[in-house]
Design a protein around this motif. Structure first.
Motif, PDB file in Angstrom:
ATOM      1  N   MET A   1      -2.112  -2.362   5.765  1.00 24.27           N
ATOM      2  CA  MET A   1      -2.236  -1.994   7.091  1.00 24.27           C
ATOM      3  C   MET A   1      -1.374  -0.502   6.995  1.00 24.27           C
ATOM      4  N   GLU A   2      -2.110   0.233   7.733  1.00 21.63           N
ATOM      5  CA  GLU A   2      -1.542   1.501   7.649  1.00 21.63           C
ATOM      6  C   GLU A   2      -1.838   2.148   9.482  1.00 21.63           C
TER       7      GLU A   2
ATOM      8  N   SER B   1       4.904  -4.857  12.599  1.00 22.38           N
ATOM      9  CA  SER B   1       5.313  -3.599  11.896  1.00 22.38           C
ATOM     10  C   SER B   1       6.361  -2.868  12.630  1.00 22.38           C
ATOM     11  N   VAL B   2       6.369  -2.497  13.978  1.00 24.52           N
ATOM     12  CA  VAL B   2       7.147  -2.174  14.923  1.00 24.52           C
ATOM     13  C   VAL B   2       8.570  -2.695  14.806  1.00 24.52           C
TER      14      VAL B   2
ATOM     15  N   SER C   1       4.407   2.778   9.202  1.00 19.79           N
ATOM     16  CA  SER C   1       3.731   3.805   8.288  1.00 19.79           C
ATOM     17  C   SER C   1       2.301   3.108   7.478  1.00 19.79           C
ATOM     18  N   LYS C   2       2.953   2.045   6.667  1.00 13.20           N
ATOM     19  CA  LYS C   2       2.128   1.368   5.703  1.00 13.20           C
ATOM     20  C   LYS C   2       2.785   0.151   5.490  1.00 13.20           C
ATOM     21  N   ALA C   3       1.940  -1.107   5.195  1.00 19.10           N
ATOM     22  CA  ALA C   3       2.625  -2.360   5.423  1.00 19.10           C
ATOM     23  C   ALA C   3       1.795  -3.217   4.646  1.00 19.10           C
ATOM     24  N   LYS C   4       2.082  -4.392   3.950  1.00 21.32           N
ATOM     25  CA  LYS C   4       1.427  -5.396   3.478  1.00 21.32           C
ATOM     26  C   LYS C   4       1.531  -6.433   4.349  1.00 21.32           C
TER      27      LYS C   4
ATOM     28  N   GLU D   1       3.507 -12.388   8.337  1.00 17.90           N
ATOM     29  CA  GLU D   1       4.660 -11.437   7.923  1.00 17.90           C
ATOM     30  C   GLU D   1       4.182 -10.267   7.617  1.00 17.90           C
ATOM     31  N   CYS D   2       5.225  -9.375   7.607  1.00 17.73           N
ATOM     32  CA  CYS D   2       4.764  -7.749   7.416  1.00 17.73           C
ATOM     33  C   CYS D   2       5.830  -7.189   6.804  1.00 17.73           C
ATOM     34  N   ASN D   3       5.711  -6.506   5.401  1.00 18.25           N
ATOM     35  CA  ASN D   3       6.550  -6.098   4.685  1.00 18.25           C
ATOM     36  C   ASN D   3       6.117  -4.616   4.226  1.00 18.25           C
ATOM     37  N   ALA D   4       6.976  -3.610   4.093  1.00 20.67           N
ATOM     38  CA  ALA D   4       6.943  -2.107   3.853  1.00 20.67           C
ATOM     39  C   ALA D   4       6.095  -2.126   2.487  1.00 20.67           C
ATOM     40  N   LEU D   5       5.296  -1.005   2.507  1.00 26.09           N
ATOM     41  CA  LEU D   5       4.562  -0.563   1.333  1.00 26.09           C
ATOM     42  C   LEU D   5       5.209   1.002   1.249  1.00 26.09           C
TER      43      LEU D   5
END
Length: 283
Positions: free
Chosen positions: A36-37, A78-79, A85-88, A113-117
């Motif tokens: 996700m971006e 993500s927020v 910015s970019k996430a998995k 779930e949403c984690n940083a890239l």
């Protein structure tokens, strides 16, 4: 860290796994891992299509969701997790209710779930991968093998092997000692400008990025075949690629004591980066 769990966005620390949870108890479910971006997920339609096909095979009822719902939930996560910015993004579906091997019902629960890239784009990395082989557990083809199920023991043991032997990734074989896939990736071999990848009937996961690359290669008139890929054929290739939905194409630098090129990988990864950007701009 916040997650979406069966209808609510909650702090991860407040999530409790019941001993009756069928994913925890039996691995009764499936998952998708997505890039996700800026709140947009390219190829989300392909991810949902694949997981729904898997749910149909598992006899799990498809929930009342769609691309917009999953996008909105992922964007909110993500927020909250400060990774806009970019996430998995990981979408996991599991059969609700209790029961032993025979479930009480087939309704679906799902968790996101949403984690940083960091430092991520779809252009080819300068450093290639050191590829190994994990052959202790063959991947036999079944109607479930194209999907990412919540039971991943062969990949877990391959991951342990990878760590012990200091490899970046490991290939898994099928019952015929041919390439099925790798721990995190689908596998591609390039010989005489022809791109080869194991057919789904060889036992590997039907990766979303694999499907995207098949379309992209055909679109740009690059010869590509889904086929059987014995080890001896892969070793004789000029290039070996690995692909998944989060990283796109990665190239293999060393495999079985041989160094490999990345000339076509550079070109195709550039085409892929453009395609991803087009999908993001249109989503």
């Amino acid at each position: 860290m916040f997650i979406f769990d069966n209808g609510d966005i909650i702090p991860l620390k407040h999530s409790n796994v019941s001993p009756h949870n069928r994913s925890f108890r039996y691995g009764d479910g499936l998952f998708e891992t997505m890039f996700m971006e800026e709140g947009r997920i390219p190829f989300l339609d392909k991810h949902l299509s694949r997981i729904e096909r898997g749910m149909q095979i598992l006899k799990i009822e498809i929930p009342n969701w769609n691309v917009n719902l999953i996008t909105n939930i992922s964007r909110e996560l993500s927020v909250l997790n400060a990774v806009e910015s970019k996430a998995k993004v990981r979408l996991m579906v599991y059969r609700g209710g209790e029961g032993l091997y025979t479930p009480q019902h087939n309704q679906a629960n799902f968790l996101i779930e949403c984690n940083a890239l960091t430092k991520h784009d779809f252009r080819l990395k300068k450093k290639g991968m050191n590829l190994g082989i994990y052959a202790e557990i063959p991947k036999n083809y079944t109607i479930l093998s194209p999907f990412k199920t919540n039971n991943a023991l062969p990949y877990i043991l391959a991951g342990i092997y990878k760590k012990i032997h200091q490899k970046d990734e490991c290939i898994l074989f099928n019952q015929h000692a041919r390439v099925a896939d790798a721990i995190y990736h689908n596998v591609w071999g390039i010989s005489d400008n022809k791109v080869m990848t194991p057919a789904i009937s060889e036992g590997g996961v039907a990766g979303v990025m694999r499907a995207v690359l098949l379309e992209l290669l055909q679109e740009h008139k690059i010869e590509v075949v889904e086929t059987e890929l014995p080890l001896e054929v892969l070793c004789k290739c000029e290039e070996i690629w690995l692909s998944n939905a989060v990283n796109g194409i990665e190239w293999v630098d060393n495999f079985e004591g041989k160094n490999y090129q990345n000339k076509l990988a550079i070109r195709v990864s550039s085409l892929l980066a453009k395609k991803v950007m087009e999908k993001l701009n249109n989503s």
